[in-house]
Scaffold this active site. Structure first.
Site, PDB file in Angstrom:
ATOM      1  N   LEU B  87      -3.803  47.901  45.141  1.00 23.67           N
ATOM      2  CA  LEU B  87      -2.436  48.393  45.232  1.00 23.67           C
ATOM      3  C   LEU B  87      -2.366  49.679  46.013  1.00 23.67           C
ATOM      4  CD1 LEU B  87      -2.462  47.403  41.862  1.00 23.67           C
ATOM      5  CD2 LEU B  87      -0.125  47.997  42.357  1.00 23.67           C
ATOM      6  N   CYS B  88      -1.236  49.847  46.677  1.00 24.19           N
ATOM      7  CA  CYS B  88      -0.962  51.132  47.301  1.00 24.19           C
ATOM      8  C   CYS B  88       0.177  51.759  46.503  1.00 24.19           C
ATOM      9  CB  CYS B  88      -0.550  50.915  48.753  1.00 24.19           C
ATOM     10  SG  CYS B  88      -0.268  52.448  49.614  1.00 24.19           S
ATOM     11  N   LEU B  89      -0.180  52.557  45.529  1.00 27.18           N
ATOM     12  CA  LEU B  89       0.834  53.139  44.639  1.00 27.18           C
ATOM     13  C   LEU B  89       0.501  54.620  44.453  1.00 27.18           C
ATOM     14  CD1 LEU B  89       3.237  52.879  42.712  1.00 27.18           C
ATOM     15  CD2 LEU B  89       1.677  52.082  40.954  1.00 27.18           C
TER      16      LEU B  89
END
Lengths: 474, 151
Positions: B87-89
């Site tokens: 994820l890119c969070l």
């Protein structure tokens, strides 16, 4: 699994007759480790954490975990009031929780019995908490004790403990320090000179004194708190000089310079947080060294630095899902059950939240080109919609936009400003306009995107709010 | 051996049981409290509705001072999820706070599903479709939702 059930937690109160104690207890727990505050200290931004927790956080990024403002370890001050509240709360907790659980059970099993008194049952549903208190008071009255007020459970706790030895002959009083029985008028003189006896401190903390708190002498810290260690400027120290510093401190001095630095930092955290401890719980250096050793084994030189198979690039997700199929099935069942329960219990919650977002987006999708629906969140340039193909034959405009885009791309910002975003969208829109006749959709969407950006930029703030509110509830 | 990270994870686990957030669920794998399996149900009234998305989380001894590694093992079609499931969070990276726990992480990911951040897409195709062709985007998402039921 079994272990987690023994773990005292603020959420224990949720399923009792005193759910209001859940946020109360959560407020007495450190936001980082979620344990009861251990050696609480207050930051310059007025947030309280365990001394060790906040020192480690400051070591990691120099910021307060609660508000993200800059924080310094040498500005931390022990928060004695919180420390005392936590200690007293912990002493009272188990008994209070037991009563609150039992009370809930009683009220659940005695539903039939309650029907006899209809008014009471009605009252119960309206104000469960107050009813609870009344019941506790009744129970304590049955036990032959003075009617409790709001803190009935605590009264029970204390008076049960000293049912026997608490009888005072008339005109006699106890010294609050050494507990010695003497004539009342002598006590004040005695207190001034009383040295107390060894072992009395613990008695005093458990038993309430017959004196109001204001008259009690505050226990002074008998030994001055050890002075805190100050940080080192690691960049100015050679590896050998740093090793010598570590040897002088009496901690291991093996490993690379990076490890030496990390070990020294951890030692400062452990050592200085111990300085924030109350005298009664201050640890010996030997214990601190044991803690450092644990750090060494788990995070320091002896730690297993092997990357977890889970995070490896070639991790076989499908295989993992298969291998843990039954666990995943349980999790799915659990999550579904709860999602449904929530939908049932607050159906309006979903419907009221959704419309707030949808109306802003839908008009753009549906009404395609014709309108530029009034957009509250940002101000797309008024010229956008009317000039449906503003740049098609406008080479100069195109070139300025391209220049802006190039500039935006050059400044390697993770969060380009809104204006950059806009110009890049416009640029793409303009290109598409040149390329095809079906530009309307392509047009519409890029114009939407800058306005969509605002909730997206706001997104980072959301989780913070979530956590705040969730911890507040927990 | 009980370290600060392990104690904290046991507490996170307990809180997942005593005060469970809606539509998410997680528990450590049998032999290692540092590795968790998790499930997020796609939120209602979104393209992800009713999807049963599986995730795996890995914690280090520095938790909660360091964020865990989190990745989807269900196939995802989302602007902020890489093909590998990672994820890119922001809150799992530069905006991590040690005050977050497992419940907070999972509810954040859950809300990310319908509120993607297209300014730094991990899946460019998903991001472009999300911006330019919502119908196709929804269709592709629905495919992953249906696939998530078969896993």
């Amino acid at each position: 699994m079994e272990l987690s059930h023994d773990l005292p937690d603020s959420t224990d109160w949720i399923d009792t007759s005193l759910p209001a104690f859940e946020p109360l207890e959560a407020a007495l727990r450190c936001e980082v480790c979620k344990e009861f505050y251990n050696n609480p200290v207050i930051t310059s931004c007025s947030h309280t954490f365990c001394s060790l927790c906040i020192r480690r956080c400051i070591g990691a990024d120099g910021k307060c975990p609660a508000c993200k403002s800059a924080c310094q370890a040498d500005k931390l001050m022990p928060n004695i009031a919180v420390r005392e509240v936590v200690t007293k709360f912990q002493e009272a907790r188990s008994k209070a929780l037991e009563l609150a659980r039992k009370d809930k059970e009683d009220s659940e099993t005695s539903v039939g019995a309650r029907k006899r008194k209809v008014e009471e049952a009605e009252l119960d549903e309206e104000e469960p908490v107050r009813q609870t208190r009344a019941r506790q008071t009744r129970r304590s009255a049955r036990r032959g004790e003075t009617a409790g007020t709001d803190d009935a459970p605590f009264v029970i706790l204390d008076s049960e403990e000293e049912k026997d030895g608490d009888y005072l002959p008339e005109g006699m009083a106890k010294c609050p320090i050494c507990q010695e029985l003497m004539k009342a008028h002598l006590v004040f003189d005695h207190v001034n000179t009383c040295t107390g006896e060894p072992g009395d401190r613990s008695t005093r903390s458990r038993k309430p004194s017959s004196f109001p708190t204001a008259l009690q002498t505050r226990p002074k810290e008998p030994t001055p708190p050890t002075s805190r260690l100050s940080g080192l400027n690691y960049a100015m120290l050679t590896e050998s000089a740093l090793k010598k510093k570590l040897r002088d401190l009496g901690i291991p001095s093996t490993g690379s310079k990076a490890l030496l630095i990390r070990r020294h930092q951890e030692w400062l955290n452990i050592y200085n947080s111990n300085c924030d401890a109350s005298d009664a719980v201050r640890k010996s250096k030997r214990e601190l060294l044991r803690e450092l050793d644990e750090w060494e084994r788990t995070q320091g030189g002896n730690a297993n630095t092997k990357e977890s198979y889970v995070m490896k690039k070639d991790f076989d997700g499908q295989g993992h899902a298969m291998a843990h199929k039954s666990q995943f099935d349980d999790l799915i069942a659990n999550a579904r059950k709860r999602a449904k329960a929530v939908q049932k219990s607050e159906p309006e919650g979903k419907t009221t939240r959704e419309p707030n977002q949808e109306p802003q987006q839908q008009p753009h999708v549906d009404q395609s080109t014709t309108t530029q629906a009034p957009h509250p969140s940002t101000a797309p340039p008024p010229a956008d919609a009317p000039a449906a193909r503003p740049y098609e034959h406008n080479e100069s405009a195109l070139s300025t936009i391209k220049a802006k885009v190039d500039e935006a791309n050059r400044t390697d910002s993770a969060f380009p400003s809104l204006s950059c975003e806009k110009s890049s969208s416009n640029d793409r829109a303009a290109k598409e306009a040149e390329m095809s006749e079906e530009t309307t959709l392509g047009f519409q969407d890029p114009f939407r995107s800058p306005s969509r950006k605002v909730p997206m930029f706001a997104l980072p703030a959301e989780p913070v709010c979530d956590v705040d509110s969730s911890t507040a509830i927990q | 051996m009980s370290t600060a990270a392990r104690r904290r994870l046991m507490r996170d686990f307990k809180r997942m049981q005593t005060d469970p957030p809606a539509g998410v669920s997680a528990s450590p794998i049998a032999d290692n409290v540092m590795t968790w399996n998790a499930v997020i149900i796609g939120p209602a009234d979104t393209p992800f509705e009713d999807g049963t998305f599986r995730l795996v989380m890995h914690f280090e001894e520095a938790y909660p001072n360091k964020p865990p590694g989190v990745k989807f093992i269900s196939q995802m079609f989302h602007p902020n999820v890489y093909g590998t499931g990672e994820l890119c969070l922001d809150i799992l990276q530069n905006r991590w706070s040690p005050t977050y726990d497992v419940a907070a992480i999972l509810t954040s990911i859950q809300s990310l599903l319908n509120d993607p951040n297209t300014s730094s897409p991990a899946n460019v195709e998903a991001s472009n479709l999300y911006k330019d062709n919502r119908r196709e985007y929804t269709k592709r998402v629905r495919e992953t939702v249906e696939k998530s039921w078969e896993d």
